[in-house]
Design an enzyme around this catalytic site. Sequence first.
Site, PDB file in Angstrom:
ATOM      1  N   HIS A  75       9.480  -0.274   9.001  1.00 55.46           N
ATOM      2  CA  HIS A  75       8.576  -1.424   9.128  1.00 55.46           C
ATOM      3  C   HIS A  75       8.681  -2.364   7.910  1.00 55.46           C
ATOM      4  O   HIS A  75       8.998  -3.533   8.047  1.00 55.46           O
ATOM      5  CB  HIS A  75       7.128  -0.937   9.224  1.00 55.46           C
ATOM      6  CG  HIS A  75       6.829  -0.072  10.404  1.00 55.46           C
ATOM      7  ND1 HIS A  75       6.837  -0.519  11.710  1.00 55.46           N
ATOM      8  CD2 HIS A  75       6.480   1.242  10.476  1.00 55.46           C
ATOM      9  CE1 HIS A  75       6.515   0.460  12.528  1.00 55.46           C
ATOM     10  NE2 HIS A  75       6.287   1.536  11.813  1.00 55.46           N
TER      11      HIS A  75
ATOM     12  N   ASP B 179       0.857  -1.205   0.000  1.00 44.99           N
ATOM     13  CA  ASP B 179       0.000   0.000   0.000  1.00 44.99           C
ATOM     14  C   ASP B 179       0.892   1.254   0.000  1.00 44.99           C
ATOM     15  O   ASP B 179       0.848   2.065   0.912  1.00 44.99           O
ATOM     16  CB  ASP B 179      -0.945  -0.006   1.207  1.00 44.99           C
ATOM     17  CG  ASP B 179      -0.201  -0.006   2.545  1.00 44.99           C
ATOM     18  OD1 ASP B 179      -0.798   0.457   3.541  1.00 44.99           O
ATOM     19  OD2 ASP B 179       0.979  -0.432   2.601  1.00 44.99           O
TER      20      ASP B 179
HETATM   21  O1  RIB Z   1       2.235  -0.254  10.873  1.00 45.10           O
HETATM   22  C1  RIB Z   1       3.144  -0.085   9.810  1.00 45.10           C
HETATM   23  C2  RIB Z   1       2.572  -0.566   8.523  1.00 45.10           C
HETATM   24  O2  RIB Z   1       1.418   0.197   8.187  1.00 45.10           O
HETATM   25  C3  RIB Z   1       3.529  -0.375   7.342  1.00 45.10           C
HETATM   26  O3  RIB Z   1       3.269  -1.362   6.370  1.00 45.10           O
HETATM   27  C4  RIB Z   1       3.151   0.977   6.825  1.00 45.10           C
HETATM   28  O4  RIB Z   1       3.461   1.142   5.438  1.00 45.10           O
HETATM   29  C5  RIB Z   1       1.667   0.942   7.002  1.00 45.10           C
HETATM   30  O5  RIB Z   1       1.133   0.227   5.888  1.00 45.10           O
HETATM   31 CA    CA Z   2       2.868  -0.648   4.061  1.00 43.55          CA
END
Ligand code: RIB
Ligand code: CA
Length: 307
Positions: free
Chosen positions: A240, A10
């Site tokens: 992340h 995303d």
């Molecule tokens: O909580 C972090 C996640 O949520 C990552 O994938 C960031 O891109 C959002 O999608």
């Molecule tokens: Ca993400």
Amino acid sequence: MTTKLIIDTDPGIDDAIAIFYAAAAPDIDLLGLTTVFGNVTTDQATRNALYLAETAGLTIPVARGAHKPMVIPPHKPSLRVHGDEGLGPLPAPAPTGQAIDQPAAEFLVEMAQKHKGELTVCAIGPLTNIAAAIQKDPYFAKNCAQIVVMGGSVDAGGNITRHAEANIYHDPHAAQLVFASGANVVMIGLDVTHKIRFSPSDFSNVAWEAPRLGGLLQEMSYHYIKFYETVGKFDGCSMHDPTAIVACVQPDAFAFRRTAIDVVTQGEAIGKTVAEPPGVYPAINAAVGADVDRVHDLLHDRLARLP
Ligand code: RIB
Ligand code: CA
């Protein structure tokens, strides 16, 4: 030996870092991107994925995914974190390519059949497409070598609410279905991703060494780091999604707890991931620790060598 990989994404600033990292990683064969809502709408995610793939010099299929969660009404995109168009301050990109006609879930099923036992699917957004693939083909879960999920947490609570991590929160029913599917699921949650951080100087080093793509990431990072400053977390930002990509290929950089994971699907704690739930569930591998310096330095060194 390279890892055959499809990223469900995303994009999203940390997604963009993850996609550039995977595109350039010598141990990854990136076969495609599938797109989902979350940080942005699915249409924005698809446009951004096409732009990122083209900018990274990739000619890979991009398959558009679900526009909304399985059950709950959609939440608003996390524009505060990732910017109005999902790539920080960057304006809406205008990629030249188009998404393939095949929807994401069908593409995932077909690729898992084609690369039976060899395909890693790395989900760095809400799990709606992965759940749809599991529902579409009862063999999908077993056809995948592994499904690596950036999401949830074992003991680290949430980031979008105090209970829930964003990817799970955006579609808790999909996450519950994926964790209970019997697939070889690896959960890379906030317990480890909050520890893998890039500072402003990391981004400026990467931009200095790799001016074109690194410069783009540095530009996006300003918005992402500003968000972290506003929530007073720490200087810099959590990597992340790139951390989940590293876990696809170098799981020995992480410590895992073998446990079933259930997901709260209603009430104040909706989106919370629960380890050792009562009842009978298949166990998965949930990351509870990482060699932080090793993962950070791998990300830094490889991003600094982007073309
Ligand atoms: O909580 C972090 C996640 O949520 C990552 O994938 C960031 O891109 C959002 O999608
Ligand atoms: Ca993400």
